[in-house]
Design a protein around this motif. Structure first.
Motif, PDB file in Angstrom:
ATOM      1  N   ILE A   1      55.808  32.131  37.899  1.00 26.43           N
ATOM      2  CA  ILE A   1      55.287  32.793  39.095  1.00 26.43           C
ATOM      3  C   ILE A   1      55.985  34.136  39.276  1.00 26.43           C
ATOM      4  O   ILE A   1      57.213  34.204  39.385  1.00 26.43           O
ATOM      5  N   PHE A   2      55.190  35.204  39.300  1.00 32.09           N
ATOM      6  CA  PHE A   2      55.723  36.555  39.438  1.00 32.09           C
ATOM      7  C   PHE A   2      55.267  37.137  40.770  1.00 32.09           C
ATOM      8  O   PHE A   2      54.097  36.997  41.155  1.00 32.09           O
ATOM      9  N   ASP A   3      56.185  37.802  41.466  1.00 35.01           N
ATOM     10  CA  ASP A   3      55.877  38.403  42.768  1.00 35.01           C
ATOM     11  C   ASP A   3      55.228  39.765  42.544  1.00 35.01           C
ATOM     12  O   ASP A   3      55.901  40.792  42.480  1.00 35.01           O
ATOM     13  N   THR A   4      53.895  39.769  42.427  1.00 33.72           N
ATOM     14  CA  THR A   4      53.167  41.001  42.141  1.00 33.72           C
ATOM     15  C   THR A   4      53.162  41.923  43.356  1.00 33.72           C
ATOM     16  O   THR A   4      53.297  41.484  44.500  1.00 33.72           O
ATOM     17  N   ARG A   5      52.990  43.212  43.089  1.00 39.94           N
ATOM     18  CA  ARG A   5      52.959  44.191  44.171  1.00 39.94           C
ATOM     19  C   ARG A   5      51.747  44.000  45.077  1.00 39.94           C
ATOM     20  O   ARG A   5      51.826  44.132  46.291  1.00 39.94           O
ATOM     21  N   ALA A   6      50.603  43.702  44.464  1.00 37.94           N
ATOM     22  CA  ALA A   6      49.345  43.668  45.218  1.00 37.94           C
ATOM     23  C   ALA A   6      49.076  42.326  45.881  1.00 37.94           C
ATOM     24  O   ALA A   6      48.635  42.271  47.031  1.00 37.94           O
ATOM     25  N   GLU A   7      49.349  41.221  45.169  1.00 38.71           N
ATOM     26  CA  GLU A   7      48.934  39.911  45.656  1.00 38.71           C
ATOM     27  C   GLU A   7      50.079  38.975  46.002  1.00 38.71           C
ATOM     28  O   GLU A   7      49.854  37.845  46.430  1.00 38.71           O
ATOM     29  N   GLY A   8      51.319  39.431  45.841  1.00 39.10           N
ATOM     30  CA  GLY A   8      52.444  38.542  46.069  1.00 39.10           C
ATOM     31  C   GLY A   8      52.604  37.573  44.903  1.00 39.10           C
ATOM     32  O   GLY A   8      52.151  37.850  43.791  1.00 39.10           O
ATOM     33  N   PRO A   9      53.244  36.420  45.124  1.00 41.86           N
ATOM     34  CA  PRO A   9      53.519  35.487  44.028  1.00 41.86           C
ATOM     35  C   PRO A   9      52.240  34.944  43.382  1.00 41.86           C
ATOM     36  O   PRO A   9      51.359  34.418  44.061  1.00 41.86           O
ATOM     37  N   VAL A  10      52.155  35.095  42.054  1.00 43.35           N
ATOM     38  CA  VAL A  10      50.998  34.654  41.276  1.00 43.35           C
ATOM     39  C   VAL A  10      51.500  33.944  40.023  1.00 43.35           C
ATOM     40  O   VAL A  10      52.447  34.405  39.374  1.00 43.35           O
ATOM     41  N   ASP A  11      50.873  32.815  39.692  1.00 47.31           N
ATOM     42  CA  ASP A  11      51.197  32.118  38.447  1.00 47.31           C
ATOM     43  C   ASP A  11      50.584  32.908  37.287  1.00 47.31           C
ATOM     44  O   ASP A  11      49.367  32.934  37.119  1.00 47.31           O
ATOM     45  N   THR A  12      51.432  33.537  36.488  1.00 44.13           N
ATOM     46  CA  THR A  12      50.923  34.392  35.414  1.00 44.13           C
ATOM     47  C   THR A  12      50.216  33.595  34.325  1.00 44.13           C
ATOM     48  O   THR A  12      49.429  34.159  33.560  1.00 44.13           O
ATOM     49  N   LEU A  13      50.481  32.305  34.249  1.00 44.29           N
ATOM     50  CA  LEU A  13      49.843  31.479  33.219  1.00 44.29           C
ATOM     51  C   LEU A  13      48.373  31.233  33.526  1.00 44.29           C
ATOM     52  O   LEU A  13      47.596  30.867  32.632  1.00 44.29           O
ATOM     53  N   THR A  14      47.977  31.404  34.771  1.00 40.55           N
ATOM     54  CA  THR A  14      46.573  31.202  35.151  1.00 40.55           C
ATOM     55  C   THR A  14      45.834  32.520  35.341  1.00 40.55           C
ATOM     56  O   THR A  14      44.655  32.521  35.694  1.00 40.55           O
ATOM     57  N   MET A  15      46.514  33.641  35.104  1.00 38.17           N
ATOM     58  CA  MET A  15      45.875  34.956  35.214  1.00 38.17           C
ATOM     59  C   MET A  15      44.808  35.115  34.136  1.00 38.17           C
ATOM     60  O   MET A  15      44.892  34.517  33.063  1.00 38.17           O
ATOM     61  N   SER A  16      43.822  35.968  34.416  1.00 35.74           N
ATOM     62  CA  SER A  16      42.885  36.341  33.372  1.00 35.74           C
ATOM     63  C   SER A  16      43.613  37.176  32.323  1.00 35.74           C
ATOM     64  O   SER A  16      44.640  37.793  32.614  1.00 35.74           O
ATOM     65  N   GLU A  17      43.089  37.211  31.116  1.00 38.18           N
ATOM     66  CA  GLU A  17      43.742  37.963  30.046  1.00 38.18           C
ATOM     67  C   GLU A  17      43.815  39.464  30.369  1.00 38.18           C
ATOM     68  O   GLU A  17      44.866  40.095  30.148  1.00 38.18           O
ATOM     69  N   PRO A  18      42.751  40.084  30.908  1.00 37.77           N
ATOM     70  CA  PRO A  18      42.867  41.504  31.280  1.00 37.77           C
ATOM     71  C   PRO A  18      43.952  41.752  32.330  1.00 37.77           C
ATOM     72  O   PRO A  18      44.686  42.741  32.248  1.00 37.77           O
ATOM     73  N   ALA A  19      44.069  40.846  33.311  1.00 37.02           N
ATOM     74  CA  ALA A  19      45.088  41.013  34.352  1.00 37.02           C
ATOM     75  C   ALA A  19      46.483  40.877  33.760  1.00 37.02           C
ATOM     76  O   ALA A  19      47.408  41.612  34.126  1.00 37.02           O
ATOM     77  N   ARG A  20      46.654  39.955  32.816  1.00 39.16           N
ATOM     78  CA  ARG A  20      47.960  39.767  32.187  1.00 39.16           C
ATOM     79  C   ARG A  20      48.325  40.979  31.328  1.00 39.16           C
ATOM     80  O   ARG A  20      49.474  41.399  31.286  1.00 39.16           O
ATOM     81  N   ARG A  21      47.316  41.536  30.642  1.00 40.39           N
ATOM     82  CA  ARG A  21      47.578  42.731  29.827  1.00 40.39           C
ATOM     83  C   ARG A  21      48.003  43.904  30.712  1.00 40.39           C
ATOM     84  O   ARG A  21      48.913  44.655  30.361  1.00 40.39           O
ATOM     85  N   MET A  22      47.336  44.060  31.854  1.00 39.79           N
ATOM     86  CA  MET A  22      47.698  45.147  32.763  1.00 39.79           C
ATOM     87  C   MET A  22      49.105  44.933  33.327  1.00 39.79           C
ATOM     88  O   MET A  22      49.884  45.894  33.461  1.00 39.79           O
TER      89      MET A  22
END
Length: 262
Positions: free
Chosen positions: A68-89
């Motif tokens: 779980i990463f504390d993103t700037r835009a959305e707060g804490p997000v499980d990066t393992l469930t992110m879409s591939e484009p979002a993870r690449r960005m």
């Protein structure tokens, strides 16, 4: 008086595990990493430290757990469930990965300035003059002469290639940097210079970092906290100086004593 709120972890690792058939890559690893904090992960070859790092950085898919990463835009997000484009960005903006072998993190057929500029263009920068000025500035920050901006990495020494890879990674101002044996394979004098550079950049940019290494001197210099791995499991964790000066687990004691005997 209003009580101070507890700081929010930048990264929360919860029960991450990875297997290769019957062999354990890493098992049930959990920890929090806070803004500006550097975590070192040590252990001998095959301990699972690189497997863990690659699971955290999204290069390997773990079999279980959450990152779980504390993103700037959305707060804490499980990066393992992110879409591939979002993870690449995420990997181009808030995250960076410094490989042990600089060639794995550079475009060897592209100039030094082009290597730095590519990451800027990946996040939307299009002004050529600004890209080149920024690349020149970053070459200076990693102690590469500005007149080498149009040279290809193939013309650089191993230490210069590693410094260029660092510039390429840090130019977009990431908040979390993954480092896999960043001084591995370099001469001792080159290692010392690179470590001083890394320590200064981490301090000046307020970076959080996770550093995998077999070299206890590296974590002693760079890491606030230390995690010791053996056979895929975390066997000891704590403040770096505390773990290295007063190791509790027999395996950590062996690691420390082997360095002292050299």
């Amino acid at each position: 008086m209003k009580p101070e709120t507890d700081p929010v972890p930048l990264l929360q690792v919860e029960g991450v595990g990875k297997r290769y058939g019957a062999r354990i890559g890493c098992a049930d690893v959990s920890f929090d990493l806070f803004p500006g904090e550097v975590m070192g992960i040590v252990g001998e070859s095959g301990s699972g430290k690189s497997t863990l790092l690659n699971c955290l950085a999204g290069h390997l898919e773990p079999d279980e757990g959450r990152v779980i990463f504390d993103t700037r835009a959305e707060g804490p997000v499980d990066t393992l469930t992110m879409s591939e484009p979002a993870r690449r960005m995420l990997g181009r903006t808030d995250w960076a990965f410094v490989h042990q072998h600089a060639r794995d993190g550079l475009r060897m057929s592209v100039s030094a300035g082009g290597n730095i500029g590519e990451r800027l263009m990946a996040v939307g920068e299009r002004h050529y003059g600004h890209i080149r000025d920024t690349a020149t500035d970053w070459l200076g920050r990693v102690e590469i002469a500005a007149d080498r901006i149009d040279d290809r990495p193939t013309a650089f020494s191993g230490g210069m290639q590693q410094r260029l890879q660092i510039a390429r990674n840090l130019v977009t101002g990431p908040r979390l940097v993954f480092m896999d044996e960043p001084t591995g394979g370099l001469d001792v004098s080159v290692q010392a210079r690179l470590l001083d550079l890394l320590r200064g950049l981490v301090r000046d940019m307020g970076l959080s970092a996770i550093i995998v290494t077999h070299d206890l001197a590296v974590v002693r210099l760079l890491a606030h906290r230390l995690m010791v791995m053996k056979d895929g499991h975390v066997v000891e964790t704590g403040l770096t100086d505390q773990v290295l000066d007063d190791p509790q687990h027999s395996y950590t004691q062996l690691l420390v004593s082997s360095v002292l005997q050299v």
